[in-house]
Design an enzyme around this catalytic site. Sequence first.
Site, PDB file in Angstrom:
ATOM      1  N   GLY A 191      55.032  20.809  53.734  1.00 50.53           N
ATOM      2  CA  GLY A 191      56.048  20.566  52.708  1.00 50.53           C
ATOM      3  C   GLY A 191      57.428  20.470  53.324  1.00 50.53           C
ATOM      4  O   GLY A 191      57.603  20.078  54.474  1.00 50.53           O
ATOM      5  N   GLY A 192      58.418  20.866  52.554  1.00 50.07           N
ATOM      6  CA  GLY A 192      59.806  20.791  53.024  1.00 50.07           C
ATOM      7  C   GLY A 192      60.054  21.644  54.244  1.00 50.07           C
ATOM      8  O   GLY A 192      61.047  21.435  54.960  1.00 50.07           O
TER       9      GLY A 192
ATOM     10  N   GLY B 139      70.285  -7.726  76.831  1.00 44.34           N
ATOM     11  CA  GLY B 139      70.778  -6.585  76.062  1.00 44.34           C
ATOM     12  C   GLY B 139      70.336  -5.270  76.675  1.00 44.34           C
ATOM     13  O   GLY B 139      71.047  -4.260  76.607  1.00 44.34           O
ATOM     14  N   ALA B 140      69.146  -5.288  77.284  1.00 45.43           N
ATOM     15  CA  ALA B 140      68.634  -4.042  77.858  1.00 45.43           C
ATOM     16  C   ALA B 140      69.451  -3.637  79.084  1.00 45.43           C
ATOM     17  O   ALA B 140      69.631  -2.449  79.356  1.00 45.43           O
ATOM     18  CB  ALA B 140      67.167  -4.199  78.216  1.00 45.43           C
TER      19      ALA B 140
HETATM   20  C1  HXC Z   1      52.485  32.293  48.533  1.00 45.01           C
HETATM   21  C2  HXC Z   1      50.866  32.055  50.117  1.00 45.01           C
HETATM   22  C3  HXC Z   1      51.348  30.785  50.456  1.00 45.01           C
HETATM   23  C4  HXC Z   1      52.461  30.300  49.742  1.00 45.01           C
HETATM   24  C5  HXC Z   1      49.687  31.201  51.719  1.00 45.01           C
HETATM   25  N1  HXC Z   1      49.835  32.266  50.919  1.00 45.01           N
HETATM   26  N2  HXC Z   1      50.600  30.279  51.441  1.00 45.01           N
HETATM   27  N3  HXC Z   1      51.448  32.792  49.167  1.00 45.01           N
HETATM   28  N4  HXC Z   1      53.012  31.090  48.802  1.00 45.01           N
HETATM   29  N5  HXC Z   1      53.007  29.107  50.013  1.00 45.01           N
HETATM   30  C6  HXC Z   1      49.038  33.491  50.915  1.00 45.01           C
HETATM   31  C7  HXC Z   1      47.647  33.280  50.371  1.00 45.01           C
HETATM   32  O1  HXC Z   1      47.639  33.383  48.977  1.00 45.01           O
HETATM   33  C8  HXC Z   1      46.902  34.427  51.031  1.00 45.01           C
HETATM   34  O2  HXC Z   1      47.191  35.598  50.325  1.00 45.01           O
HETATM   35  C9  HXC Z   1      47.576  34.539  52.381  1.00 45.01           C
HETATM   36  O3  HXC Z   1      48.856  33.911  52.238  1.00 45.01           O
HETATM   37  C10 HXC Z   1      46.823  33.845  53.484  1.00 45.01           C
HETATM   38  O4  HXC Z   1      46.552  32.516  53.059  1.00 45.01           O
HETATM   39  P1  HXC Z   1      45.086  31.885  53.093  1.00 45.01           P
HETATM   40  O5  HXC Z   1      45.093  30.759  52.138  1.00 45.01           O
HETATM   41  O6  HXC Z   1      44.058  32.965  52.894  1.00 45.01           O
HETATM   42  O7  HXC Z   1      45.019  31.386  54.585  1.00 45.01           O
HETATM   43  P2  HXC Z   1      44.246  30.130  55.156  1.00 45.01           P
HETATM   44  O8  HXC Z   1      42.871  30.057  54.565  1.00 45.01           O
HETATM   45  O9  HXC Z   1      44.349  30.242  56.631  1.00 45.01           O
HETATM   46  O10 HXC Z   1      45.047  28.864  54.637  1.00 45.01           O
HETATM   47  C11 HXC Z   1      46.367  28.622  55.087  1.00 45.01           C
HETATM   48  C12 HXC Z   1      47.037  27.497  54.255  1.00 45.01           C
HETATM   49  C13 HXC Z   1      46.913  27.857  52.724  1.00 45.01           C
HETATM   50  C14 HXC Z   1      46.343  26.171  54.525  1.00 45.01           C
HETATM   51  C15 HXC Z   1      48.478  27.413  54.704  1.00 45.01           C
HETATM   52  O11 HXC Z   1      47.351  29.211  52.544  1.00 45.01           O
HETATM   53  C16 HXC Z   1      47.740  26.977  51.869  1.00 45.01           C
HETATM   54  O12 HXC Z   1      47.339  25.853  51.530  1.00 45.01           O
HETATM   55  N6  HXC Z   1      48.871  27.494  51.437  1.00 45.01           N
HETATM   56  C17 HXC Z   1      49.762  26.770  50.535  1.00 45.01           C
HETATM   57  C18 HXC Z   1      50.463  25.670  51.266  1.00 45.01           C
HETATM   58  C19 HXC Z   1      51.463  24.988  50.388  1.00 45.01           C
HETATM   59  O13 HXC Z   1      51.126  24.119  49.576  1.00 45.01           O
HETATM   60  N7  HXC Z   1      52.695  25.474  50.489  1.00 45.01           N
HETATM   61  C20 HXC Z   1      53.804  24.993  49.654  1.00 45.01           C
HETATM   62  C21 HXC Z   1      54.302  23.767  50.358  1.00 45.01           C
HETATM   63  S1  HXC Z   1      55.573  23.068  49.466  1.00 45.01           S
HETATM   64  P3  HXC Z   1      46.121  36.793  50.179  1.00 45.01           P
HETATM   65  O14 HXC Z   1      46.842  37.813  49.387  1.00 45.01           O
HETATM   66  O15 HXC Z   1      44.947  36.185  49.505  1.00 45.01           O
HETATM   67  O16 HXC Z   1      45.815  37.212  51.561  1.00 45.01           O
HETATM   68  C22 HXC Z   1      56.900  23.670  50.219  1.00 45.01           C
HETATM   69  C23 HXC Z   1      58.147  23.164  49.574  1.00 45.01           C
HETATM   70  C24 HXC Z   1      59.328  23.546  50.385  1.00 45.01           C
HETATM   71  O17 HXC Z   1      56.870  24.390  51.136  1.00 45.01           O
HETATM   72  C25 HXC Z   1      60.438  22.622  50.049  1.00 45.01           C
HETATM   73  C26 HXC Z   1      61.632  22.934  50.866  1.00 45.01           C
HETATM   74  C27 HXC Z   1      62.594  21.836  50.783  1.00 45.01           C
END
Ligand code: HXC
Length: 518
Positions: A174-175, A408-409
């Site tokens: 993501g971001g 140019g290069a």
């Molecule tokens: C809250 C999160 C989290 C998140 C992971 N966790 N990502 N909690 N917010 N973004 C938590 C899980 O719930 C889990 O909690 C623990 O962290 C470990 O994650 P797992 O999923 O068990 O790990 P894994 O199987 O290794 O998978 C990793 C992962 C997956 C692929 C990164 O966690 C995932 O898809 N996370 C979400 C990714 C995502 O979409 N992020 C938002 C992106 S948008 P528990 O308590 O069960 O252990 C973004 C916008 C930003 O970032 C914009 C800025 C400009």
Amino acid sequence: MPDEEMQQKIDEYKKRKDKLYLGGGKDRIDKQHKQGKLTARERISLLVDEGTFEEIDIFVKHRCTYFGLDQKEFPYDGVVTGFGEINGKKVAVFSQDFTVQGGSLGEMHAKKIMKLQDHALKYGIPIIGINDSGGARIQEAVDALYGYGGIFYRNTLSSGVIPQITIIAGPCAGGAVYSPALTDFTIMVDKTSQMFITGPQVVKSVTGEDVDKETLGGAKIHNSKSGVAHLLASNDEEAMKITRKLLSYLPQNNIDPVEIFPYDETYRLSEDINSMVSPDPKKSYDVKNIIELVFDPDSFFEIHPHFAKNIVVGFARLQGQSVGIIANQPKILAGSLDIDASDKAARFIRFCDAFNIPIITLVDTPGYLPGVNQEHGGIIRHGAKLLYAYSEATVPLITVILRKAYGGAYIAMGSQHLGADFVFAWPTAEIAVMGPEGAANIIFAKEIESSENPEDTRQKCIQEYKERFSNPYEAASRGYIEDVIEPKETREKLIKALSASFSKVESRPSKKHGNIPL
Ligand code: HXC
């Protein structure tokens, strides 16, 4: 001896801290290790000089009450921050802890990083971020977005003032990808790290493309294809080693000088270099072999080695002094300049210039790469970056034309016309508007067509053009190059030119900022 009450307070403090040091707990740490990843703290201890890390803000807690988070505590809110030393010099470091709520970034996590960024900028020290995170903490919603925005803003303020290095050692989605993209160098760990704006599931639902996360945004792809990452590490340990090495070529900030390294005063350039470049422009060679010989032995540290291989960029040392190198690579696409090569070189030049690292350019290029893809992809816009980057650079600029320098290069590759201080040419140099074949076909077209034997005439015309321009003397006669030198003299000439231009001070018209073509 402290009295009983004091002892209780100390014990309580130790208990609290020891609990925090467990991060997300043993099971999650084991899971991290099973995936071939180190923990946030293990990474820091390999990155900094032993015993130098001083953590701050370990007691920071999140403030979110939504979705049951008021019942949960996340140690140090999932990111370790503090100061340490690398090669004896101060650095600021943050390291996201995936064992703590997936290293996700909420308000307080972000505030810790922002505080560190503010300190690093005030202290004039490099900042290194180790990313291993599920991205924006979903429960914290807009507070997480505030956090990313604040980090991006500070990345931008620090740009060109202190070196900023990112290590991607896990997911970065993501971001979240934009903070690394705003820093100077990104190192990705093979197989355990990925970067993408949207993951495979979103890609599938929006475009219908089936792709796994490694193919979409793994370390190899970003090192070789997108150019998002500058360096590839085979594991976490190597990523830390690479970062330590990279920092050894950099100053602490844009005012401090780079440390001069000890060097072998007896080292002399071997005569072998005289036969390394064939006068036949069709014969290629590996410019890295020339770099290895000319600069201090074993000092070459290539940046972006897997991306746009038709140009080579990196740091090396000349009598212990750190320099940036830009070199066409005749082995790949004959060393022509394309979109990616222009971007790669321009960004590196701007880094060196911002941090007062002299730039040495080695030229052997037939020109900008022709083709519909290149034109439609914006070679004009991208190629212009290279012209801009050299022209705005005020560090010492020294150029050696090894062989082809066309059109140019020729201008773009650190020519005197863009501000180079010294341009040297080997006797094999060919400096002209274009290669003899193309040139003869255009300027002698009528003569060739109307002659009895067009092919014979063409060859004669090519020969005539070659004799006139396929040498360095025409340019030297106008003072466009400072000297024609024997290849074996190159190191000595560079050392003397660097010493002459080291105190260079050049001012530019005052402005808010320029408008580099993007
Ligand atoms: C809250 C999160 C989290 C998140 C992971 N966790 N990502 N909690 N917010 N973004 C938590 C899980 O719930 C889990 O909690 C623990 O962290 C470990 O994650 P797992 O999923 O068990 O790990 P894994 O199987 O290794 O998978 C990793 C992962 C997956 C692929 C990164 O966690 C995932 O898809 N996370 C979400 C990714 C995502 O979409 N992020 C938002 C992106 S948008 P528990 O308590 O069960 O252990 C973004 C916008 C930003 O970032 C914009 C800025 C400009």
